[in-house]
Motif scaffolding. Structure first.
Motif, PDB file in Angstrom:
ATOM      1  N   ASN A 183       1.000  -1.149   0.045  1.00  0.00           N
ATOM      2  CA  ASN A 183      -0.023   0.056   0.106  1.00  0.00           C
ATOM      3  C   ASN A 183       1.049   1.223   0.012  1.00  0.00           C
ATOM      4  N   ASP A 184       1.929   1.207   0.933  1.00  0.00           N
ATOM      5  CA  ASP A 184       2.784   2.384   0.857  1.00  0.00           C
ATOM      6  C   ASP A 184       3.449   2.777  -0.381  1.00  0.00           C
ATOM      7  N   LYS A 185       4.085   1.486  -0.924  1.00  0.00           N
ATOM      8  CA  LYS A 185       4.952   1.599  -2.203  1.00  0.00           C
ATOM      9  C   LYS A 185       4.097   2.005  -3.229  1.00  0.00           C
ATOM     10  N   ASN A 186       2.875   1.491  -3.343  1.00  0.00           N
ATOM     11  CA  ASN A 186       2.011   1.767  -4.441  1.00  0.00           C
ATOM     12  C   ASN A 186       1.036   2.869  -4.290  1.00  0.00           C
ATOM     13  N   LYS A 187       1.052   3.774  -3.326  1.00  0.00           N
ATOM     14  CA  LYS A 187      -0.053   4.657  -2.827  1.00  0.00           C
ATOM     15  C   LYS A 187      -1.126   4.429  -3.152  1.00  0.00           C
ATOM     16  N   LEU A 188      -1.922   3.221  -2.879  1.00  0.00           N
ATOM     17  CA  LEU A 188      -3.101   2.807  -3.140  1.00  0.00           C
ATOM     18  C   LEU A 188      -4.115   3.427  -2.403  1.00  0.00           C
ATOM     19  N   GLY A 189      -3.920   3.915  -1.185  1.00  0.00           N
ATOM     20  CA  GLY A 189      -4.815   4.584  -0.166  1.00  0.00           C
ATOM     21  C   GLY A 189      -5.882   3.617   0.198  1.00  0.00           C
ATOM     22  N   LEU A 190      -5.423   2.234   0.440  1.00  0.00           N
ATOM     23  CA  LEU A 190      -6.068   1.058   0.979  1.00  0.00           C
ATOM     24  C   LEU A 190      -6.534   1.320   2.571  1.00  0.00           C
ATOM     25  N   ASN A 191      -8.024   1.057   2.640  1.00  0.00           N
ATOM     26  CA  ASN A 191      -8.232   1.055   4.204  1.00  0.00           C
ATOM     27  C   ASN A 191      -7.980  -0.398   4.529  1.00  0.00           C
ATOM     28  N   ILE A 192      -6.873  -0.607   5.360  1.00  0.00           N
ATOM     29  CA  ILE A 192      -6.495  -1.841   5.850  1.00  0.00           C
ATOM     30  C   ILE A 192      -7.244  -1.864   7.151  1.00  0.00           C
ATOM     31  N   VAL A 193      -7.764  -2.759   7.412  1.00  0.00           N
ATOM     32  CA  VAL A 193      -8.475  -3.422   8.704  1.00  0.00           C
ATOM     33  C   VAL A 193      -8.290  -4.611   8.951  1.00  0.00           C
ATOM     34  N   THR A 194      -8.352  -4.864  10.421  1.00  0.00           N
ATOM     35  CA  THR A 194      -7.738  -6.342  11.053  1.00  0.00           C
ATOM     36  C   THR A 194      -8.785  -6.964  11.654  1.00  0.00           C
ATOM     37  N   ALA A 195      -8.723  -8.271  11.610  1.00  0.00           N
ATOM     38  CA  ALA A 195      -9.583  -9.252  12.506  1.00  0.00           C
ATOM     39  C   ALA A 195      -8.875 -10.070  13.103  1.00  0.00           C
ATOM     40  N   PRO A 196      -9.170 -10.546  14.617  1.00  0.00           N
ATOM     41  CA  PRO A 196      -8.342 -11.495  15.148  1.00  0.00           C
ATOM     42  C   PRO A 196      -7.979 -13.094  14.796  1.00  0.00           C
ATOM     43  N   ASP A 197      -8.863 -13.472  13.587  1.00  0.00           N
ATOM     44  CA  ASP A 197      -8.622 -14.901  13.361  1.00  0.00           C
ATOM     45  C   ASP A 197      -8.989 -14.723  11.766  1.00  0.00           C
ATOM     46  N   HIS A 198      -8.575 -15.739  10.949  1.00  0.00           N
ATOM     47  CA  HIS A 198      -9.110 -16.180   9.491  1.00  0.00           C
ATOM     48  C   HIS A 198     -10.522 -16.158   9.420  1.00  0.00           C
ATOM     49  N   GLU A 199     -11.116 -16.756  10.279  1.00  0.00           N
ATOM     50  CA  GLU A 199     -12.651 -16.995  10.030  1.00  0.00           C
ATOM     51  C   GLU A 199     -13.513 -15.532   9.963  1.00  0.00           C
ATOM     52  N   GLN A 200     -12.913 -14.782  11.042  1.00  0.00           N
ATOM     53  CA  GLN A 200     -13.725 -13.499  11.260  1.00  0.00           C
ATOM     54  C   GLN A 200     -13.240 -12.492   9.949  1.00  0.00           C
ATOM     55  N   SER A 201     -12.037 -12.624   9.387  1.00  0.00           N
ATOM     56  CA  SER A 201     -11.721 -12.045   8.326  1.00  0.00           C
ATOM     57  C   SER A 201     -12.259 -12.435   7.205  1.00  0.00           C
ATOM     58  N   TYR A 202     -12.312 -13.751   6.886  1.00  0.00           N
ATOM     59  CA  TYR A 202     -13.277 -14.282   5.813  1.00  0.00           C
ATOM     60  C   TYR A 202     -14.828 -13.969   5.995  1.00  0.00           C
ATOM     61  N   ALA A 203     -15.277 -13.773   6.942  1.00  0.00           N
ATOM     62  CA  ALA A 203     -16.689 -13.286   7.186  1.00  0.00           C
ATOM     63  C   ALA A 203     -16.802 -11.729   6.749  1.00  0.00           C
ATOM     64  N   MET A 204     -15.813 -11.031   7.033  1.00  0.00           N
ATOM     65  CA  MET A 204     -15.916  -9.655   6.681  1.00  0.00           C
ATOM     66  C   MET A 204     -16.134  -9.483   5.106  1.00  0.00           C
ATOM     67  N   ALA A 205     -15.180 -10.379   4.522  1.00  0.00           N
ATOM     68  CA  ALA A 205     -15.050 -10.271   3.068  1.00  0.00           C
ATOM     69  C   ALA A 205     -16.134 -10.650   2.294  1.00  0.00           C
ATOM     70  N   ALA A 206     -16.892 -11.887   2.955  1.00  0.00           N
ATOM     71  CA  ALA A 206     -17.843 -12.653   2.706  1.00  0.00           C
ATOM     72  C   ALA A 206     -19.363 -11.690   2.500  1.00  0.00           C
ATOM     73  N   SER A 207     -19.194 -11.183   3.595  1.00  0.00           N
ATOM     74  CA  SER A 207     -20.527 -10.106   3.927  1.00  0.00           C
ATOM     75  C   SER A 207     -20.450  -8.821   3.159  1.00  0.00           C
ATOM     76  N   GLY A 208     -19.291  -8.599   2.693  1.00  0.00           N
ATOM     77  CA  GLY A 208     -19.134  -7.177   2.055  1.00  0.00           C
ATOM     78  C   GLY A 208     -18.758  -6.014   2.814  1.00  0.00           C
ATOM     79  N   GLN A 209     -18.450  -6.401   4.143  1.00  0.00           N
ATOM     80  CA  GLN A 209     -17.788  -5.218   5.331  1.00  0.00           C
ATOM     81  C   GLN A 209     -16.544  -5.011   4.662  1.00  0.00           C
ATOM     82  N   ALA A 210     -15.793  -5.960   3.760  1.00  0.00           N
ATOM     83  CA  ALA A 210     -14.388  -5.542   3.192  1.00  0.00           C
ATOM     84  C   ALA A 210     -14.453  -5.905   1.679  1.00  0.00           C
TER      85      ALA A 210
END
Length: 310
Positions: A183-210
């Motif tokens: 993100n820094d190298k390519n100046k993408l302006g990404l909004n990078i968010v974190t989740a505590p485990d892979h299942e919760q990260s998956y759920a955020m993408a699957a639900s459209g939160q990410a």
């Protein structure tokens, strides 16, 4: 559903081979302690001898490396760890050594190992120089790389399409570091968010939160298969990083290092390593999923350097 991965670069293959040779070769040259001689046990082996049990750290949602079926931890990494436990039992001349399991997360796995809460971490952990200042690693057991999971209905096919969008990563992973650097190298302006485990990260993408989830490709394929979401989600783009996995154990523990090295050398010679890979990545898993991910040429070569016949 079959998935295809672009082969890692020659530089990565060379690094993998060097690490595998260092890990397997150096440990195999040192003599084992004498079974039953409690005066010579130290480090992890002494801890296990005194407690009568070895504690394995498992992950809840790192399918197919380490995950839960009911309340039972299973997976490729769990199988490898259990082989290490068998070697420890031989070393201690104590077949009654018990196995205990403790759940870890990307953020707790190293502190829990260093503190003695667990003795081996059986997950999907990248072996790198930064982590080697705190812990030790087994020979390489898998070669992965960071990719992106997006909805099939989206127009995203590369990190370049995500400028200004929200991307979730699992906290405490090398993927987070790789994405922030990209993100820094390519100046993408990404909004990078974190989740505590892979299942919760998956759920955020699957639900459209990410808009996307960035983690190791094998984990993404596994999560999609586990949720039977092949029609809704897909893995896109090239590799954003390359990540060789290893089992973690405490550093400065030569007896444990020798036991781990002997385990991998024996599994390579007996072809148990390739059988474990086939079981979890190329066949239907014991819990019913099918990833159909052939072994990469790089991992096959790593296993060969440990003693596996062609």
């Amino acid at each position: 559903m079959a998935q295809h991965r672009r082969p890692p670069s020659p530089a990565l293959a060379g690094a993998c081979l060097a690490l595998a040779l260092l890990g397997a070769g150096a440990r195999a040259q040192e003599p084992a302690t004498s079974p039953g001689d409690t005066n010579v046990f130290a480090g992890t082996l002494k801890k296990v001898h005194d407690a009568g049990s070895v504690t394995l750290g498992y992950r809840e949602a790192s399918f197919p490396f380490s995950y839960l079926v009911g309340q039972r931890p299973v997976g490729y990494s769990i199988d490898l760890c259990l082989h290490v436990v068998e070697e420890i039992r031989k070393e201690l001349d104590d077949p009654a050594v018990n196995v205990a399991f403790v759940k870890v997360t990307p953020e707790t796995r190293i502190p829990d190992l260093v503190s003695g809460k667990i003795d081996i971490e059986c997950g999907s952990t990248t072996a790198n120089k930064e982590r080697e200042t705190q812990v030790a690693f087994s020979p390489i057991m898998f070669v992965a790389g960071t990719k992106l999971m997006v909805k099939t209905s989206s127009s995203y096919r590369s990190y370049r399409d995500l400028s200004g969008k929200t991307v979730v990563v699992t906290a405490g992973t090398t993927n987070e570091k790789a994405l922030r650097a990209l993100n820094d190298k390519n100046k993408l302006g990404l909004n990078i968010v974190t989740a505590p485990d892979h299942e919760q990260s998956y759920a955020m993408a699957a639900s459209g939160q990410a808009d996307a989830f960035a983690t190791d490709d094998a984990l993404l394929y596994g999560l999609i298969a586990r949720h039977k979401a092949e029609k809704d989600l897909m893995v896109v783009g090239g590799f954003l990083s390359y990540d060789p996995y290893g089992l973690m154990f405490r550093k400065d523990d030569p007896q444990m290092a020798r036991a781990v090295g002997r385990t991998f050398a024996s599994m390579a010679e007996n072809r148990d390593l390739i059988e474990a890979y086939h079981r979890w990545f190329e066949r239907r898993t014991p819990s019913g999923e099918e990833i159909s991910l052939p072994m990469s040429a790089q991992l096959s070569e790593v296993f060969r350097t440990m003693g596996m016949d062609d």
